[in-house]
Each structure stands twice: as structure tokens, then as C-alpha cells.
Write a protein that holds these residues in place. Structure first.
Motif, PDB file in Angstrom:
ATOM      1  N   LYS A  31      19.317  25.487 117.817  1.00 39.99           N
ATOM      2  CA  LYS A  31      20.089  25.347 117.020  1.00 39.99           C
ATOM      3  C   LYS A  31      20.515  24.607 115.811  1.00 39.99           C
ATOM      4  CE  LYS A  31      22.765  27.483 120.402  1.00 39.99           C
ATOM      5  NZ  LYS A  31      24.890  27.737 120.878  1.00 39.99           N
TER       6      LYS A  31
ATOM      7  N   ALA B 101      21.844  29.644 115.056  1.00 38.19           N
ATOM      8  CA  ALA B 101      21.191  29.430 115.948  1.00 38.19           C
ATOM      9  C   ALA B 101      20.445  30.434 116.622  1.00 38.19           C
ATOM     10  CB  ALA B 101      22.875  30.423 117.043  1.00 38.19           C
TER      11      ALA B 101
ATOM     12  N   GLU C 186      18.657  24.006 123.266  1.00 39.01           N
ATOM     13  CA  GLU C 186      18.928  23.793 125.056  1.00 39.01           C
ATOM     14  C   GLU C 186      18.899  25.214 125.556  1.00 39.01           C
ATOM     15  OE1 GLU C 186      23.705  24.523 123.348  1.00 39.01           O
ATOM     16  OE2 GLU C 186      22.913  27.041 124.084  1.00 39.01           O
ATOM     17  N   GLN C 187      19.148  24.805 127.103  1.00 38.05           N
ATOM     18  CA  GLN C 187      19.233  25.714 127.592  1.00 38.05           C
ATOM     19  C   GLN C 187      19.510  26.920 127.485  1.00 38.05           C
ATOM     20  OE1 GLN C 187      21.578  24.944 131.198  1.00 38.05           O
ATOM     21  NE2 GLN C 187      21.023  26.878 132.345  1.00 38.05           N
ATOM     22  N   PHE C 188      18.770  28.542 128.284  1.00 42.10           N
ATOM     23  CA  PHE C 188      18.544  29.267 127.363  1.00 42.10           C
ATOM     24  C   PHE C 188      19.638  30.064 128.938  1.00 42.10           C
ATOM     25  CE2 PHE C 188      18.289  34.102 128.216  1.00 42.10           C
ATOM     26  CZ  PHE C 188      18.033  34.392 127.356  1.00 42.10           C
ATOM     27  N   MET C 189      21.598  30.466 128.580  1.00 44.06           N
ATOM     28  CA  MET C 189      22.114  30.777 129.818  1.00 44.06           C
ATOM     29  C   MET C 189      22.072  32.766 129.466  1.00 44.06           C
ATOM     30  SD  MET C 189      25.004  28.638 129.058  1.00 44.06           S
ATOM     31  CE  MET C 189      25.569  29.628 127.266  1.00 44.06           C
TER      32      MET C 189
ATOM     33  N   GLU D  74      29.007  37.558 127.078  1.00 42.36           N
ATOM     34  CA  GLU D  74      29.050  36.912 126.233  1.00 42.36           C
ATOM     35  C   GLU D  74      30.696  37.623 126.218  1.00 42.36           C
ATOM     36  OE1 GLU D  74      27.573  35.646 122.834  1.00 42.36           O
ATOM     37  OE2 GLU D  74      25.830  35.915 123.165  1.00 42.36           O
TER      38      GLU D  74
ATOM     39  N   LYS E 243      26.820  41.233 118.350  1.00 39.22           N
ATOM     40  CA  LYS E 243      26.701  40.935 117.133  1.00 39.22           C
ATOM     41  C   LYS E 243      24.845  40.716 116.374  1.00 39.22           C
ATOM     42  CE  LYS E 243      28.296  35.722 117.607  1.00 39.22           C
ATOM     43  NZ  LYS E 243      28.518  35.164 118.549  1.00 39.22           N
TER      44      LYS E 243
ATOM     45  N   ILE F 250      29.796  28.657 124.858  1.00 38.75           N
ATOM     46  CA  ILE F 250      28.094  28.678 124.575  1.00 38.75           C
ATOM     47  C   ILE F 250      28.847  27.642 123.027  1.00 38.75           C
ATOM     48  CG2 ILE F 250      26.757  29.844 122.690  1.00 38.75           C
ATOM     49  CD1 ILE F 250      27.516  32.622 124.427  1.00 38.75           C
ATOM     50  N   GLU F 251      30.247  28.090 122.515  1.00 40.05           N
ATOM     51  CA  GLU F 251      30.238  27.649 121.053  1.00 40.05           C
ATOM     52  C   GLU F 251      31.544  27.633 121.145  1.00 40.05           C
ATOM     53  OE1 GLU F 251      29.341  28.387 117.108  1.00 40.05           O
ATOM     54  OE2 GLU F 251      30.146  31.172 118.025  1.00 40.05           O
TER      55      GLU F 251
HETATM   56  P1  AMP Z   1      26.170  30.284 118.562  1.00 41.37           P
HETATM   57  O1  AMP Z   1      25.865  30.129 116.642  1.00 41.37           O
HETATM   58  O2  AMP Z   1      26.022  29.222 119.050  1.00 41.37           O
HETATM   59  O3  AMP Z   1      27.185  30.805 118.536  1.00 41.37           O
HETATM   60  O4  AMP Z   1      25.326  31.539 118.681  1.00 41.37           O
HETATM   61  C1  AMP Z   1      24.663  32.503 118.440  1.00 41.37           C
HETATM   62  C2  AMP Z   1      24.205  33.213 119.608  1.00 41.37           C
HETATM   63  O5  AMP Z   1      23.265  33.157 120.331  1.00 41.37           O
HETATM   64  C3  AMP Z   1      25.853  33.889 120.947  1.00 41.37           C
HETATM   65  O6  AMP Z   1      26.501  34.298 120.410  1.00 41.37           O
HETATM   66  C4  AMP Z   1      24.557  34.397 122.198  1.00 41.37           C
HETATM   67  O7  AMP Z   1      23.969  35.643 121.919  1.00 41.37           O
HETATM   68  C5  AMP Z   1      23.273  33.392 121.729  1.00 41.37           C
HETATM   69  N1  AMP Z   1      22.976  31.788 122.194  1.00 41.37           N
HETATM   70  C6  AMP Z   1      23.696  30.973 121.640  1.00 41.37           C
HETATM   71  N2  AMP Z   1      23.224  29.975 122.612  1.00 41.37           N
HETATM   72  C7  AMP Z   1      22.445  30.774 124.165  1.00 41.37           C
HETATM   73  C8  AMP Z   1      22.791  30.160 124.982  1.00 41.37           C
HETATM   74  N3  AMP Z   1      22.155  28.691 125.575  1.00 41.37           N
HETATM   75  N4  AMP Z   1      22.056  30.641 125.954  1.00 41.37           N
HETATM   76  C9  AMP Z   1      21.626  32.392 125.753  1.00 41.37           C
HETATM   77  N5  AMP Z   1      22.907  32.746 124.392  1.00 41.37           N
HETATM   78  C10 AMP Z   1      22.808  31.553 123.453  1.00 41.37           C
END
Ligand code: AMP
Ligand code: GLY
Length: 430
Positions: free
Chosen positions: A143, A153, A184-187, A191, A213, A281-282
Motif C-alpha cells: 500500500k 492498496a 502487510e499480511q493478507f487477511m 469485509e 469495491k 483494514i484501514e
Molecule cells: P484499503 O485501501 O486499505 O482499504 O484497501 C483496499 C482493499 O484492499 C480493501 O477493501 C480490501 O479488499 C483489500 N485489502 C487491503 N488490505 C488487506 C489485507 N491486509 N488483507 C486482505 N485484503 C486487504
């Protein structure tokens, strides 16, 4: 009172929709607004980053309360400026908006306060980032640190993809937002979007929502700002909401207050519901778009009064009433989005869609040209419907979509699929 909403998207149309039904609002303006917002508010041609112009308008037109929609002006300090001018505003200060403005800040805060989130490392050096990625392997998530319009991301299925993403972002793909990266680690999980109204000290959970999304059916294709949403989110049971408040939202509020950055406004936690419970996640420091549309559809008590209470630090003991009915928004976007798309195509028969019981069309990117409504953005409309359950709301929303005559637009055909599957499963078990 005279209320000014800042922004031009579907979220801001929903906010205007909520404010307009409050008895407290005697006048409603929106800067800059869009073709749909113009039907309920006075649209004024001031850009969201023109702070001098916004202040001058507030002074000249005796604005009593400003509601800031998008993250850009929040991170850039619009609420701080309005505070200096003694104009009451809804939204966080720049010091608090850093929760969205810097992923590195948020990840460090989580680490210091044991807030559950994916394990991570931050890098500004490409060689070090690549060494870490090689070491950890895929799947892994890379990210950009700063704001990248929801596209910063990259979820990487392979190590090669992750190495390339790190090189692209640190190489300037997102400009200065990518001077640092978080790896970062994949979770694994489902969601959900969780919203809490905050007044600096207190946090009041709002209704839950889920968005979609990815641009295509089956959650395929590149990520967008959001192609549809529904509320409530079935995965967010009462127990999960309580855990989210206890483990994530309240520790964040305390940490921000201790840090001299009390958070006011709406705190939007993007969650992954994993086997171990909710993980952050954020954070975003504003309402989600299109989640805001479904929240405002279900918000029964006075939304404006609640936003004012948050801005004034008066949320202790405050309650919001929600409709038991479900709500869904199907986004109609211009063909080509999230890549290149045409502007200026004509949209017809919006009135036909709105004549369907329970359907409202919220505009995300339109402009009025005489009597014609023209597309003026990537995400253009949010066809919003309510019903006794998600399935009913969804049928109505898609009837609304079918009524709209706009050959240059498209939408996903499966918004709400998880929730509908759950409803059908519950029925077959009953
Ligand atoms: P973000 O911009 O951080 O919200 O990330 C956008 C999308 O990426 C999220 O809505 C998730 O679908 C996916 N995502 C982000 N971080 C992770 C994570 N650590 N593990 C799995 N999916 C993630
Ligand atoms: N719907 C996702 C967002 O507003 O960031």
C-alpha cells in the motif's frame, strides 16, 4: 439555520438529502454540488479545496454549519480553518484526519495500542521492501502511505506482483503519496464498513454496511470507489459490533485524545471479519461512498441534529434511530470506469425510476444542462431502494436501474449477493 455541504458526489447528495429533511435546516447550500443535488440545495461554484472561497461564502451568506464530505479538504485542514473563523463544522481537524491521510500513522497507532490489524512493515527503501516481500511470500498486500483515491492498496497473489507493486509505488505511481509504503499480511475473511459518529471523546456506533469495491460481477476486476452498498451488513452481528467498539474504535478515540488529536466527525473503519474477530483494514475520516447513501436511507431520527451534536462535543447519551428496513444502492457508472470514460452523455427518465415505491436516485457525477441531465464523472448515479429485507430492496433498486434510459452507463448485476444468499439460506432452514 443555513447549512453548507462541501463536496460533489453521491455521498454529498445523501448528506443533503438527510439535512433537507431536518426541521433545523431553513436553508441548504452545497459547494460545488452536482445536477441531482441542485434539486434540493443551492449549488455554489466553489471548489472543495478553495478554503478562502468557502470562508467568504460562509461570511456573506451567514452559514451556520458546514458539513465536509470528502477526505481531501479534511486532510488539508478545512475544519481547522473554519474553526479559526469560528464557523461550526462537522469533520475532523487535519491532525485527526491523519488517520486516513497516513497509513503509517494508523498502523503505528494500532501497534502501540494493541488494536487488531494485519502485521506490517513500512519502507521507503525499495531494496529493503523487496527483501521483506521475498522473505514473507505471497499473498501479501502493498500500500501507498498517503491518499490515492482508494486505489493505493494492491492485493498481490504472487511475490512477483508484490515486487512490482513496491517498485511502482516507490517509483512514483501515486506521486508523493507513495514516498513510503506499507507491506502487510493478507487477511482472510469478509469485509464490512463500520461507522461511528465521534465528538472528540465519545463514539456512537451508526448502522453497518457493506460495499462492493470491484468493478465487475462476482467481485472481479479492478477496485473502484465502490459499485454498490447495502445496510445492514449481516456479518456485523451485535456481538461483532460490540467487539469492534471495544477493541478498535474506543482505543483509537482514547489514543487520539491522549495524542492531542481528538477525533470529531465520522470514523469509518474498514474491517475484515476474521476467525479471530474484527481486524482493522484501514480508517477513513468521512462517510463511505456509497455506504453513506444506504445509511441516510435508514437514518430515522434527525441526521442534522446528530452531526451538530458531534461537532459540538455533545454525543454523550445521544441516540440515533434506524429504520428496520434494509437499504441498497446500485451504482451506475460511465462505461470504461474505473479507466477512461466519456462525459456529457445524456441520462433520461430519472423520474420514471423515482416513481417506483421506495426508490430514490442519488447523483454521484451529473450536471444539469438546461433541462437535460448529463453524466459528468465515473460513478454517475446511485439508485437507492428500501425494502423489508435486502432481497426486496434489491429488486426495487434494479427496477429503478431498468427504468433509467442511459445506454452509455453500466452497473453490477449482483449488488448484495452475499446478503441475499444468507437470507435465502435462513429461509430454507426455517
Ligand atoms: P484499503 O485501501 O486499505 O482499504 O484497501 C483496499 C482493499 O484492499 C480493501 O477493501 C480490501 O479488499 C483489500 N485489502 C487491503 N488490505 C488487506 C489485507 N491486509 N488483507 C486482505 N485484503 C486487504
Ligand atoms: N466505499 C468506500 C469508500 O468510501 O472509501
Amino acid at each position: 439555520m443555513h447549512v453548507l455541504v462541501i463536496g460533489a458526489g453521491g455521498r454529498e447528495h445523501a448528506l443533503c438529502w438527510g439535512v433537507a429533511r431536518s426541521p433545523l435546516a431553513t436553508r441548504l447550500s452545497c459547494a460545488p454540488g452536482n445536477g441531482g443535488i441542485a434539486q434540493l440545495a443551492e449549488c455554489v461554484d466553489i471548489a472543495v479545496d478553495d478554503f478562502d472561497g468557502i470562508v467568504a461564502y460562509c461570511r456573506a451568506q451567514s452559514v451556520d454549519f458546514v458539513v465536509v464530505g470528502p477526505e481531501g479538504p479534511l486532510v488539508a485542514g478545512l475544519v481547522d480553518r473554519l474553526d479559526e473563523e469560528e464557523i461550526l463544522a462537522f469533520g475532523p481537524s487535519a491532525r485527526a484526519a491523519i488517520l486516513e491521510g497516513s497509513k503509517v500513522f494508523t498502523k503505528n497507532l494500532c501497534k502501540r495500542h494493541n488494536i487488531p490489524t494485519a502485521a506490517f512493515e513500512r519502507f521507503s527503501d525499495l531494496a529493503k521492501a523487496q527483501e521483506y516481500i521475498q522473505d514473507r511470500g505471497a499473498p501479501i498486500v502493498v500500500k501507498a502511505d498517503g491518499l490515492a483515491a482508494g486505489k493505493g492498496a494492491i492485493v498481490c497473489e504472487t511475490t512477483e506482483e508484490a515486487l512490482a507493486a513496491a517498485a511502482d509505488i516507490l517509483g512514483g505511481q501515486f506521486g508523493a503519496a507513495g514516498n513510503e509504503i506499507v507491506v502487510e499480511q493478507f487477511m482472510v475473511g469478509e469485509e464490512a464498513s463500520f461507522f461511528a459518529l465521534c465528538d472528540g471523546r465519545n463514539a456512537l456506533p451508526l448502522a453497518t454496511a457493506q460495499d462492493h469495491k470491484a468493478v465487475f460481477d462476482g467481485d472481479k476486476g479492478p477496485n473502484t470507489g465502490g459499485m454498490g452498498a447495502y445496510s445492514p451488513a449481516p456479518v456485523m452481528t451485535d456481538e461483532m459490533c460490540q467487539k469492534t467498539m471495544e477493541r478498535i474504535i474506543l482505543p483509537t478515540m482514547r489514543a487520539m485524545e491522549q495524542d492531542g488529536r481528538p477525533f470529531k466527525g465520522v470514523l469509518y473503519a474498514g474491517l475484515m471479519i476474521t476467525e479471530r474477530g474484527p481486524q482493522l483494514i484501514e480508517y477513513n475520516v468521512r462517510f463511505g461512498d456509497p455506504e453513506c447513501q444506504v445509511l441516510l436511507a435508514r437514518w430515522q431520527s434527525d441526521p442534522l441534529a446528530a452531526l451538530i451534536a458531534a461537532a459540538k462535543g455533545q454525543l454523550a447519551g445521544y441516540e440515533v434511530d434506524w429504520s428496520e428496513r434494509a437499504a441498497i444502492t446500485v451504482v451506475m457508472a460511465a462505461q470504461g470506469y474505473p479507466g477512461d470514460y466519456a462525459k456529457g452523455t445524456e441520462i433520461r427518465n430519472l423520474a420514471g425510476a423515482e416513481a417506483i415505491a421506495g426508490v430514490s436516485v442519488l447523483h454521484a457525477g451529473t450536471k444539469l444542462d438546461g433541462g437535460r441531465m448529463l453524466a459528468n464523472g465515473g460513478r454517475v448515479l446511485g439508485v437507492t431502494a428500501q425494502g423489508r429485507d435486502i432481497r426486496t430492496a434489491r429488486e426495487r433498486a434494479y427496477q429503478g436501474v431498468a427504468a433509467i434510459d442511459w445506454p452509455e452507463g453500466f452497473c453490477r448485476g449482483d449488488i448484495g449477493w452475499r446478503a441475499v444468499e444468507r437470507e435465502e439460506q435462513q429461509e430454507s432452514e426455517a
